[in-house]
Design a protein around this motif. Structure first.
Motif, PDB file in Angstrom:
ATOM      1  N   ALA B 136       0.832  -1.201   0.000  1.00  0.00           N
ATOM      2  CA  ALA B 136       0.000   0.000   0.000  1.00  0.00           C
ATOM      3  C   ALA B 136       0.870   1.257   0.000  1.00  0.00           C
ATOM      4  O   ALA B 136       0.539   2.258  -0.652  1.00  0.00           O
ATOM      5  CB  ALA B 136      -0.921  -0.019   1.220  1.00  0.00           C
ATOM      6  N   ARG B 137       1.996   1.198   0.735  1.00  0.00           N
ATOM      7  CA  ARG B 137       2.898   2.367   0.757  1.00  0.00           C
ATOM      8  C   ARG B 137       3.445   2.643  -0.639  1.00  0.00           C
ATOM      9  O   ARG B 137       3.545   3.795  -1.074  1.00  0.00           O
ATOM     10  CB  ARG B 137       4.046   2.131   1.730  1.00  0.00           C
ATOM     11  CG  ARG B 137       3.654   2.231   3.191  1.00  0.00           C
ATOM     12  CD  ARG B 137       4.886   2.469   4.057  1.00  0.00           C
ATOM     13  NE  ARG B 137       5.846   1.382   3.950  1.00  0.00           N
ATOM     14  CZ  ARG B 137       5.836   0.308   4.720  1.00  0.00           C
ATOM     15  NH1 ARG B 137       4.922   0.176   5.662  1.00  0.00           N
ATOM     16  NH2 ARG B 137       6.737  -0.644   4.558  1.00  0.00           N
ATOM     17  N   GLN B 138       3.786   1.575  -1.328  1.00  0.00           N
ATOM     18  CA  GLN B 138       4.317   1.743  -2.689  1.00  0.00           C
ATOM     19  C   GLN B 138       3.259   2.308  -3.617  1.00  0.00           C
ATOM     20  O   GLN B 138       3.537   3.176  -4.447  1.00  0.00           O
ATOM     21  CB  GLN B 138       4.822   0.389  -3.214  1.00  0.00           C
ATOM     22  CG  GLN B 138       6.097  -0.069  -2.548  1.00  0.00           C
ATOM     23  CD  GLN B 138       6.456  -1.511  -2.886  1.00  0.00           C
ATOM     24  OE1 GLN B 138       5.645  -2.260  -3.406  1.00  0.00           O
ATOM     25  NE2 GLN B 138       7.675  -1.889  -2.549  1.00  0.00           N
ATOM     26  N   ALA B 139       2.029   1.810  -3.475  1.00  0.00           N
ATOM     27  CA  ALA B 139       0.947   2.313  -4.332  1.00  0.00           C
ATOM     28  C   ALA B 139       0.686   3.791  -4.035  1.00  0.00           C
ATOM     29  O   ALA B 139       0.436   4.585  -4.955  1.00  0.00           O
ATOM     30  CB  ALA B 139      -0.325   1.495  -4.084  1.00  0.00           C
ATOM     31  N   LEU B 140       0.768   4.172  -2.773  1.00  0.00           N
ATOM     32  CA  LEU B 140       0.547   5.576  -2.395  1.00  0.00           C
ATOM     33  C   LEU B 140       1.654   6.460  -2.958  1.00  0.00           C
ATOM     34  O   LEU B 140       1.389   7.556  -3.482  1.00  0.00           O
ATOM     35  CB  LEU B 140       0.471   5.702  -0.877  1.00  0.00           C
ATOM     36  CG  LEU B 140       0.190   7.106  -0.331  1.00  0.00           C
ATOM     37  CD1 LEU B 140      -1.128   7.628  -0.861  1.00  0.00           C
ATOM     38  CD2 LEU B 140       0.201   7.104   1.194  1.00  0.00           C
ATOM     39  N   ALA B 141       2.891   5.969  -2.894  1.00  0.00           N
ATOM     40  CA  ALA B 141       4.011   6.751  -3.424  1.00  0.00           C
ATOM     41  C   ALA B 141       3.844   6.963  -4.929  1.00  0.00           C
ATOM     42  O   ALA B 141       4.084   8.068  -5.448  1.00  0.00           O
ATOM     43  CB  ALA B 141       5.327   6.033  -3.127  1.00  0.00           C
ATOM     44  N   THR B 142       3.388   5.932  -5.619  1.00  0.00           N
ATOM     45  CA  THR B 142       3.168   6.045  -7.069  1.00  0.00           C
ATOM     46  C   THR B 142       2.067   7.066  -7.364  1.00  0.00           C
ATOM     47  O   THR B 142       2.199   7.893  -8.281  1.00  0.00           O
ATOM     48  CB  THR B 142       2.771   4.683  -7.652  1.00  0.00           C
ATOM     49  OG1 THR B 142       3.768   3.720  -7.320  1.00  0.00           O
ATOM     50  CG2 THR B 142       2.595   4.764  -9.157  1.00  0.00           C
ATOM     51  N   ALA B 143       0.980   7.017  -6.577  1.00  0.00           N
ATOM     52  CA  ALA B 143      -0.133   7.945  -6.811  1.00  0.00           C
ATOM     53  C   ALA B 143       0.306   9.380  -6.511  1.00  0.00           C
ATOM     54  O   ALA B 143      -0.074  10.323  -7.232  1.00  0.00           O
ATOM     55  CB  ALA B 143      -1.323   7.556  -5.938  1.00  0.00           C
ATOM     56  N   GLN B 144       1.116   9.550  -5.467  1.00  0.00           N
ATOM     57  CA  GLN B 144       1.529  10.897  -5.082  1.00  0.00           C
ATOM     58  C   GLN B 144       2.558  11.476  -6.044  1.00  0.00           C
ATOM     59  O   GLN B 144       2.804  12.684  -6.036  1.00  0.00           O
ATOM     60  CB  GLN B 144       2.080  10.887  -3.641  1.00  0.00           C
ATOM     61  CG  GLN B 144       0.970  10.741  -2.613  1.00  0.00           C
ATOM     62  CD  GLN B 144       1.481  10.678  -1.193  1.00  0.00           C
ATOM     63  OE1 GLN B 144       2.633  10.338  -0.944  1.00  0.00           O
ATOM     64  NE2 GLN B 144       0.611  10.997  -0.236  1.00  0.00           N
TER      65      GLN B 144
END
Lengths: 200, 379
Positions: B136-144
């Motif tokens: 989830a952290r990786q997905a959030l970093a990608t979205a941000q």
């Protein structure tokens, strides 16, 4: 050609040490297959515990004992298989005729257990290889997965089967009768848990 | 049996290296120079290494070895998963949910269209307060990277199409990995392979454990928060959940459910979808237990008659029985129990989390002004 000679020499040298570590792979294969079988065993153990006239407040209370039933069974079978492979060697002069004359319960049950459980264990390995490679290349992952499964079956499953079939003769015909229901039950569970049939 | 096969079986495992290669008997294929114990050494070593590694990572045998090594070297064992984790049902830590449910939040009445619906939305926010998984952290970093104001709920809403379970899983594992696990579950004959509990067995152990910590926990919490009331129409709470003076045994006892004073023959409704188990005994009388999955179960006791059978699948609000006065009871009522994991929780608290009218089957349903109910509202 010199390189080929060196590779062959290295291969020979590694092969000669096989008695030291070879049995570990065979035992590991059976442990993996047993674990796949025990993955559903705890569900059946839970059903059995709920059926018994014990005062469970809810199925959740019985879940932990059911899991421990599966854990203990898996570790016991693993230890027993390791002891069978480590302490026994195939007997010279073994023949089918001699086997039929002196076969005990153990000698029938063990191959019946070995075949499906080693199949299950090799499938687990193949699945793990596919999961590792597939993120990079899905087709390569699938091919390598099935290929690894076949390789493990050939180098460990088949050779282990031969090793347990040709083990030392039992002292009496009833040897292994206590563990026979456990092994046959686990082999049935391994067959049921194996998704191979859906691919065929 | 052919002599060739018999000859091979006489020395069935020269692979073990304990015997010389088989001697040529004069029939069948002549063995090659390097037959028997001196072939495939490196290949066998590689295969054995892979198998041993898989045992170490995926089975309780490996966990025992891990603990043995940690104990021998004095390393901490707190981070090692317990042996029972290898046989987890995918319900997550259902018992830990009871603490969360002691003070459940109120669900939002409205959610944006196309977003993860309630109660999953609230459940995700509560679970992720304890920590955000790596995927989830990786997905959030990608979205941000494209939108600095993106939040984790935005990521989850983007993953959500029509199945909350799928959106939660895709927060932890890749779509391809999920598809492979579903295909394996389908090949094994699972009836609903797309459900988390059906295909989690076919995920790599690391993904399975991570998924249980998030997906299983969110689904359990959402299932508990989504329970509806078993009785429609006005009724009184004659005895709340918690410690009380038992009316029959005349001593202080813990009351594991809530008593609803309803006349005999009142329709009893399933609090949520699930699988039915029925029974009868001297204490609970005729009863129905519904397993809603993810460690959540509801019980309906002292029934007059039951309209469902063992193994039936019921839908939310489906009538399952008529209330009665069977078993150890002082008067007609329904004893309603909500179990999460191995413990019970106060059904009245869960009812107050529902902000929408979906909870009450009748708009006129009231809890009355009973002082008993007022006690139950105390925090």
């Amino acid at each position: 050609m010199a390189i080929v000679q060196h590779v062959r020499k290295a291969d020979d040298w590694v092969a000669q040490s096989r008695p030291i570590w070879g049995w570990l792979g065979q035992a590991g294969l059976i442990v993996l297959g047993t674990h796949l079988a025990c993955d559903s065993l705890d569900d059946y153990a839970l059903d059995l515990l709920m059926w018994l006239p014990l005062q469970w407040s809810s199925p959740g209370e019985a879940a932990a004992p059911a899991a421990w039933v599966a854990i203990v069974l898996e570790l016991t079978v693993a230890a027993w298989v390791v002891s069978r492979l480590w302490l026994t060697y195939p007997q010279p002069g073994w023949t089918w005729t001699r086997w039929k004359r002196s076969a005990a319960v153990r000698d029938v049950v063990l191959p019946a257990f070995w075949i499906p459980v080693s199949l299950a264990g090799s499938w687990v390995i193949g699945m793990a290889v596919e999961d590792f490679v597939a993120p990079y290349n899905a087709v390569a992952g699938s091919i390598l997965g099935w290929g690894t499964m076949a390789l493990v079956l050939w180098r460990l499953g088949w050779t282990g089967l031969m090793a347990v079939i040709a083990g030392p003769p039992a002292r009496n015909r009833l040897a292994g009768v206590w563990i026979a229901p456990i092994l046959l039950g686990l082999s049935g569970l391994a067959l049921a848990e194996l998704p191979l049939w859906g691919w065929l | 049996m052919s002599r060739g096969l018999d000859e091979r079986l006489r020395n069935p495992a020269p692979w073990l290296g304990s015997q010389d290669p088989p001697r040529y008997s004069g029939r069948g294929r002549r063995p090659t120079k390097n037959a028997g114990s001196r072939r495939f050494g490196v290949l066998d070593a590689a295969v054995v290494a892979i198998v041993v590694f898989a045992v170490w990572v995926q089975t309780p045998v490996g966990a025992v070895v891990d603990r043995f090594i940690a104990t021998a070297t004095g390393a901490p064992t707190d981070g090692l998963p317990p042996l029972t984790a290898y046989f987890d049902t995918g319900d997550g830590d259902a018992d830990a949910l009871v603490e969360v449910l002691a003070a459940p939040p109120t669900l939002a009445a409205n959610t944006p269209p196309g977003a993860l619906p309630e109660p999953y939305r609230t459940a995700v926010q509560m679970v992720l307060k304890d920590g955000v998984p790596r995927g989830a952290r990786q997905a959030l970093a990608t979205a941000q990277a494209t939108n600095p104001d993106a939040t984790l709920m935005d990521v989850i809403d983007a993953l959500f199409i029509d199945d909350p379970e799928a959106a939660l899983e895709l927060l932890i594992i890749s779509p391809e990995q999920r598809d492979r696990a579903i295909a394996r579950a389908r090949a094994a004959g699972a009836q609903t392979p797309a459900r988390w509990q059906a295909h989690r067995t076919y995920l790599p152990m690391r993904d399975r454990l991570a998924g249980d910590r998030v997906v299983g926990k969110v689904l359990g919490l959402a299932t508990a928060l989504d329970l509806t009331w078993p009785v429609a129409g006005p009724h009184r709470v004659s005895s709340p959940w918690g410690h009380r003076h038992h009316p029959v045994l005349k001593k202080r006892k813990f009351h594991n459910g809530i008593d609803l004073a309803v006349p005999i023959g009142t329709p009893i409704l399933a609090a949520q979808a699930g699988v039915v188990r029925t029974g009868e005994d001297g204490v609970s009388g005729r009863y129905v237990v519904i397993d809603h999955g993810h460690g959540v179960r509801t019980s309906y006791c002292h029934l007059d008659s039951i309209g469902v059978f063992d193994g039936d699948r019921v839908t939310p609000g489906q009538q399952i029985a008529f209330s009665g006065n069977t078993g150890r009871s002082t008067g007609p009522h329904l004893h309603f129990v909500v179990r999460v994991g191995r413990t019970t929780t106060d059904p009245a608290r869960l009812r107050r989390t529902q902000a929408s009218a979906r909870l009450d089957h009748s708009a006129g349903s009231t809890m009355g002004a009973s002082p008993v109910m007022d006690t139950a509202t105390a925090p």
